[in-house]
Write a protein that holds these residues in place. Sequence first.
Motif, PDB file in Angstrom:
ATOM      1  N   HIS A  22       0.558  -1.206   0.079  1.00 55.92           N
ATOM      2  CA  HIS A  22       0.069  -0.121  -0.269  1.00 55.92           C
ATOM      3  C   HIS A  22       1.220   1.175   0.195  1.00 55.92           C
ATOM      4  CE1 HIS A  22      -4.361   1.974   0.736  1.00 55.92           C
ATOM      5  NE2 HIS A  22      -3.248   2.769   0.668  1.00 55.92           N
ATOM      6  N   HIS A  24       1.746   4.588  -2.567  1.00 56.17           N
ATOM      7  CA  HIS A  24       0.940   5.969  -3.263  1.00 56.17           C
ATOM      8  C   HIS A  24       2.002   6.693  -4.502  1.00 56.17           C
ATOM      9  CE1 HIS A  24      -2.972   5.599  -2.128  1.00 56.17           C
ATOM     10  NE2 HIS A  24      -2.430   5.081  -0.868  1.00 56.17           N
ATOM     11  N   PRO A  78      -2.576   1.536  -4.491  1.00 54.50           N
ATOM     12  CA  PRO A  78      -4.096   2.112  -4.311  1.00 54.50           C
ATOM     13  C   PRO A  78      -4.604   3.156  -5.105  1.00 54.50           C
ATOM     14  CG  PRO A  78      -2.641   1.675  -2.434  1.00 54.50           C
ATOM     15  CD  PRO A  78      -2.404   2.042  -3.406  1.00 54.50           C
ATOM     16  N   LYS A 148     -10.531  -1.385  -5.433  1.00 54.96           N
ATOM     17  CA  LYS A 148     -10.637  -0.157  -4.500  1.00 54.96           C
ATOM     18  C   LYS A 148     -11.453   0.281  -3.923  1.00 54.96           C
ATOM     19  CE  LYS A 148      -7.667   1.872  -0.789  1.00 54.96           C
ATOM     20  NZ  LYS A 148      -7.054   2.843  -0.960  1.00 54.96           N
ATOM     21  N   HIS A 210      -5.910  -0.918   6.438  1.00 51.22           N
ATOM     22  CA  HIS A 210      -5.794   0.383   7.802  1.00 51.22           C
ATOM     23  C   HIS A 210      -6.054  -0.312   8.842  1.00 51.22           C
ATOM     24  CE1 HIS A 210      -4.600   3.006   4.408  1.00 51.22           C
ATOM     25  NE2 HIS A 210      -6.598   2.933   3.930  1.00 51.22           N
ATOM     26  N   ASP A 267       1.239   3.209   3.671  1.00 49.74           N
ATOM     27  CA  ASP A 267       0.289   4.109   2.381  1.00 49.74           C
ATOM     28  C   ASP A 267       1.304   5.687   2.266  1.00 49.74           C
ATOM     29  OD1 ASP A 267      -1.641   5.000   1.771  1.00 49.74           O
ATOM     30  OD2 ASP A 267      -2.770   5.269   4.071  1.00 49.74           O
TER      31      ASP A 267
HETATM   32 ZN    ZN Z   1      -3.550   4.435   0.363  1.00 45.94          ZN
END
Ligand code: ZN
Length: 329
Positions: A22, A24, A78, A148, A210, A267
């Motif tokens: 995960h 970005h 994601p 997602k 999460h 994340d």
């Molecule tokens: Zn994310």
Amino acid sequence: MATVETVTGRIDAEQLGTTLIHEHLIYRDEAVASWWPHVGSMVPVDPPRACGPEELHGVAVESARAVVERGVKTICEPTGMFGGRDVAFSRRVSEETGLQVVPCTGIYTYEYLPMFFVTRDADAMADLFVHDIEQSIQGTGIKAAFLKCAADEPGVNENIEKVHRAVARASVRTGTPIMAHSRPASDTGPRQIEIFEQEGVNLSQVQIAHTGDTDDLGYIERLLEKGVYIGMDRYGLELHLPIERRNATVTALLERGYADRMFLSQDYCATLDWYPVEVAEQLLAAEAAKGWSMTLVFDEVIPALREAGMTHDQLETMMVENPKRWLGR
Ligand SMILES: [Zn+2]
């Protein structure tokens, strides 16, 4: 042989290697970026700074290079609708760094949907997701490898339920895995799983992202009993849970035999447009994030987990085997 779609084409699941589940490469509101392309974004940490549109690629490449240096072969990207998913951007980063990037389709919203979707049903939405999985994303030739959706503080309201049912139906139709952004503090996980279950989704293809934002083992085990994966995937985001408590939770779950259900990730967003620079500075000053980067898991988390008893095999299971089993189809 199970395969996985990446932004540079389909690969054998065996080729995924060490995977961050995960992360970005870019994250910005796509309407703002389209209307005011001159605005650019922000590098969120060390220290936060404004980042012009011409710098976005270079900053993403830096993060990608840093993880490649730690032995990472693949990241899952994601970013869904409204987060500025840009698979051509990911492909350029991938080609330049050798990092394999796994793209998705789906909608990242906590409440809002465009009228286009308000007036259409979940099946119409699912058709579009299936298009990205079976045809191509935005004419690029790149196909989505996972789906997602998200539920956050407003809970699973009407629009969010529609997105979840659409994602579920696309998954059932195509056998594609699902990553569902959750908010443990709002108890969203059980309801998200309930919808997937009602729609006949194979729950062993579902990842509740999460989940590591809580250290309530009762809540976490209620999810795990359903057979889903969980994302321990926000290392560095202290505002949700400090790193020490994240590690204690992962250690407890490893002791209970759940290595084959967990992912470690951060994340992280190479660039993020959610805050003006001065707000990001205030957040950092208030210790909302500590060491947040695309490499924190390697630099601090894995050494600490080892210290606490994590074995080589357990780490391999979380970083290599689970991504292969969750993504491969
Ligand atoms: Zn994310």
